[in-house]
Design a protein around this motif. Structure first.
Motif, short mmCIF file in Angstrom:
data_model
loop_
_atom_site.label_atom_id
_atom_site.label_comp_id
_atom_site.label_asym_id
_atom_site.label_seq_id
_atom_site.Cartn_x
_atom_site.Cartn_y
_atom_site.Cartn_z
N ASP A 57 -4.53 -3.04 -8.58
CA ASP A 57 -4.70 -2.21 -9.78
C ASP A 57 -3.98 -0.89 -9.50
N LEU A 58 -2.93 -0.62 -10.25
CA LEU A 58 -2.11 0.56 -9.94
C LEU A 58 -2.79 1.87 -10.34
N THR A 59 -3.89 1.79 -11.07
CA THR A 59 -4.57 3.04 -11.43
C THR A 59 -5.38 3.58 -10.24
N ASP A 60 -5.96 2.67 -9.42
CA ASP A 60 -6.70 3.16 -8.24
C ASP A 60 -6.20 2.55 -6.93
N LYS A 61 -5.13 1.73 -7.03
CA LYS A 61 -4.45 1.12 -5.87
C LYS A 61 -5.36 0.20 -5.06
N LYS A 62 -6.37 -0.37 -5.71
CA LYS A 62 -7.26 -1.29 -5.00
C LYS A 62 -6.89 -2.73 -5.34
N ILE A 63 -7.12 -3.62 -4.35
CA ILE A 63 -6.92 -5.05 -4.63
C ILE A 63 -8.14 -5.55 -5.39
N LYS A 64 -7.92 -6.23 -6.50
CA LYS A 64 -9.02 -6.71 -7.32
C LYS A 64 -8.85 -8.20 -7.61
N THR A 65 -9.97 -8.82 -7.96
CA THR A 65 -9.93 -10.23 -8.35
C THR A 65 -10.42 -10.33 -9.78
N ILE A 66 -9.70 -11.07 -10.60
CA ILE A 66 -10.13 -11.22 -11.99
C ILE A 66 -10.29 -12.72 -12.27
N SER A 67 -11.41 -13.08 -12.89
CA SER A 67 -11.68 -14.50 -13.13
C SER A 67 -10.91 -14.99 -14.35
N ASN A 68 -10.76 -16.27 -14.44
CA ASN A 68 -10.07 -16.90 -15.58
C ASN A 68 -10.62 -16.35 -16.91
N ASP A 93 0.83 -1.22 0.00
CA ASP A 93 0.00 0.00 0.00
C ASP A 93 0.85 1.26 0.00
N ASN A 94 1.69 1.36 1.05
CA ASN A 94 2.52 2.57 1.18
C ASN A 94 3.63 2.62 0.15
N LEU A 95 4.14 1.42 -0.17
CA LEU A 95 5.27 1.36 -1.08
C LEU A 95 4.95 1.93 -2.45
N ILE A 96 3.75 1.64 -2.92
CA ILE A 96 3.41 2.10 -4.28
C ILE A 96 3.49 3.62 -4.34
N ASP A 97 2.92 4.31 -3.31
CA ASP A 97 3.00 5.78 -3.28
C ASP A 97 4.45 6.24 -3.21
N PHE A 98 5.20 5.57 -2.33
CA PHE A 98 6.60 5.95 -2.10
C PHE A 98 7.39 5.83 -3.40
N VAL A 99 7.21 4.70 -4.10
CA VAL A 99 7.97 4.47 -5.32
C VAL A 99 7.59 5.51 -6.38
N GLU A 100 6.28 5.76 -6.48
CA GLU A 100 5.83 6.73 -7.49
C GLU A 100 6.43 8.10 -7.22
N SER A 105 -4.39 -4.83 -22.07
CA SER A 105 -4.95 -3.60 -21.48
C SER A 105 -4.45 -3.32 -20.05
N LEU A 106 -4.04 -4.37 -19.31
CA LEU A 106 -3.56 -4.11 -17.94
C LEU A 106 -2.04 -3.92 -17.88
N ARG A 107 -1.38 -3.96 -19.01
CA ARG A 107 0.08 -3.86 -19.06
C ARG A 107 0.58 -2.68 -18.19
N ASP A 108 1.58 -2.93 -17.32
CA ASP A 108 2.18 -1.92 -16.45
C ASP A 108 1.22 -1.29 -15.43
N LYS A 109 0.02 -1.91 -15.27
CA LYS A 109 -0.96 -1.31 -14.35
C LYS A 109 -1.33 -2.25 -13.23
N PHE A 110 -0.48 -3.24 -12.94
CA PHE A 110 -0.91 -4.25 -11.96
C PHE A 110 0.29 -4.83 -11.20
N ILE A 111 -0.01 -5.31 -9.99
CA ILE A 111 0.94 -6.18 -9.27
C ILE A 111 0.15 -7.41 -8.87
#
Ligand code: FAD
Length: 337
Positions: free
Chosen positions: A145-156, A34-41, A171-177
């Motif tokens: 999701d790095l665009t809104d920093k929320k944890i999300k679940t995506i189905s197969n 959570d905090n790291l993403i802000d810090f790195v950005e 579409s999610l390239r570079d926008k996720f961990i």
């Protein structure tokens, strides 16, 4: 978490390229992100997640922050009469997950034995081998999701999986961990034997009714004989994807080479990049410290202390030679940084 500066990545990528990262952070718990993403950005704006470094070619020092996710819990979420649902965190070593499921006789990923790297990277290119792909057993992926920093679940179904491909490359390239993966493994496994020389090798060993453990073990044996061990010779597995071409193109190759191997994929045809490289005269080809592996020319190997740039130039030489001969552009499977 642990923070390092000017950190050597030589032991953290399977090509063993000796580059450095400005900052290297080992993330030990999901919520530290959570905090790291802000810090790195805020601090550099440039960051990369590094798993096992087995699908990456560093061509220069990394001028930013690398996050290495080390959280690695495995847990059984639920089961019904047919399936068991296993949650594996991003830092789990992929092959440990294969061993865990095979030991419990849970089917679905046994043919993916010995693929290096971590669970967190596995969905990105939908890892596959010997007739199985991750998508056959994957239930869901959890990611930030790095665009809104929320944890999300995506189905197969929503992951848009294809051959070495997924939504994480589109579409999610570079926008996720990716933080964890949930697999749905079968309690009544049916061995997948119809790929390569798996059934041949099983019969040679006198096994006529193989369990998934037998299949997994045979695949380990085949891979050990065929592929270079990255701990001994630097490599990142297949450097290029197998090209998928249309019928006309295929027919024109077949006219000249009636023995061209092929796999039909809907109305297209996949041909092995290794065959194209071999027919271009580059099987076992060596230039300085770099070469194509004699047993599997799709693998580029670092025999000594080659730099990432030199390996990239070697890969480009393969691409242009194959293109000259077949007018097919090979696409790298490896991530070039
Ligand atoms: C000897 C050898 C054999 C191989 N055989 C196969 C094979 O049979 N089939 C196959 O499909 N692949 C194979 N590979 C390729 C490789 O093992 C896989 O692609 C593997 O999934 C990479 O995992 P990794 O943790 O090493 O990823 P890394 O190389 O560390 O990273 C790969 C990419 O994923 C990103 N990434 C990693 N983790 C995360 C995360 N948690 N969230 C967001 N992004 C992330 C990285 O930024 C990078 O872009 C082989 C490689 C080697 C060296």
């Amino acid at each position: 978490m642990k923070i390092f500066e000017n950190y050597s990545l030589a032991e953290l990528n399977t090509f063993h390229i000796d580059v450095r990262s400005n900052k290297f952070i080992v993330v030990e718990k999901v919520d530290e992100l959570d905090n790291l993403i802000d810090f790195v950005e805020l601090s550099s704006g440039k960051f990369l997640i590094l798993g096992g470094g087995s699908n990456i070619l560093f061509t220069k020092d990394f001028d930013g922050t690398i996050l290495h996710l080390s959280f690695n819990q495995l847990s059984e979420l639920k089961s019904d009469d047919r399936f068991v649902y296993i949650k594996a965190e991003a830092g789990v070593v992929w092959d440990e997950l294969v061993k865990y499921s095979v030991d419990k006789n849970l089917g679905g990923i046994e043919n993916l034995a010995m693929i290096p790297g971590t669970v967190g990277a596995a969905p990105i290119q939908n890892i596959g081998a010997y007739g199985q792909e991750l998508k056959d057993s994957l239930f869901e992926v959890e990611y930030i999701d790095l665009t809104d920093k929320k944890i999300k679940t995506i189905s197969n179904e929503k992951c848009e999986f294809g051959y070495r491909d997924s939504i994480f490359k589109k579409s999610l390239r570079d926008k996720f961990i990716i933080t964890s993966v949930i697999l749905r493994l079968s309690k009544n496994p049916v061995p997948v034997l119809n790929y390569g020389n798996v059934s041949n090798e099983l019969s040679k060993s006198g096994i006529d009714k193989p369990t998934i453990k037998d299949v997994s073990n045979i695949i380990r044996k085949i891979r050990t004989e065929k592929l270079p061990d990255p701990n001994q010779i630097g490599n990142a597995g297949s450097f290029f994807k197998n090209p998928i071409i249309d019928e006309n193109k295929f027919e024109s190759i077949k006219e000249k080479y009636p023995d061209v191997p092929s796999f039909r994929q809907e109305n297209k045809i996949k041909i092995p990049a290794a065959w194209l490289i071999e027919k271009s005269g580059l099987k076992g080809y060596k230039k300085g410290n770099i070469g194509t592996y004699p047993n599997q020319p799709l693998v580029i190997v670092n025999y000594g202390k080659a730099s990432g740039k030199e390996i990239l130039e070697f890969a480009q030489l393969i691409q242009s030679t194959v293109f000259e001969k077949f007018q097919i552009q090979l696409e790298p499977e490896v991530n070039i940084i």
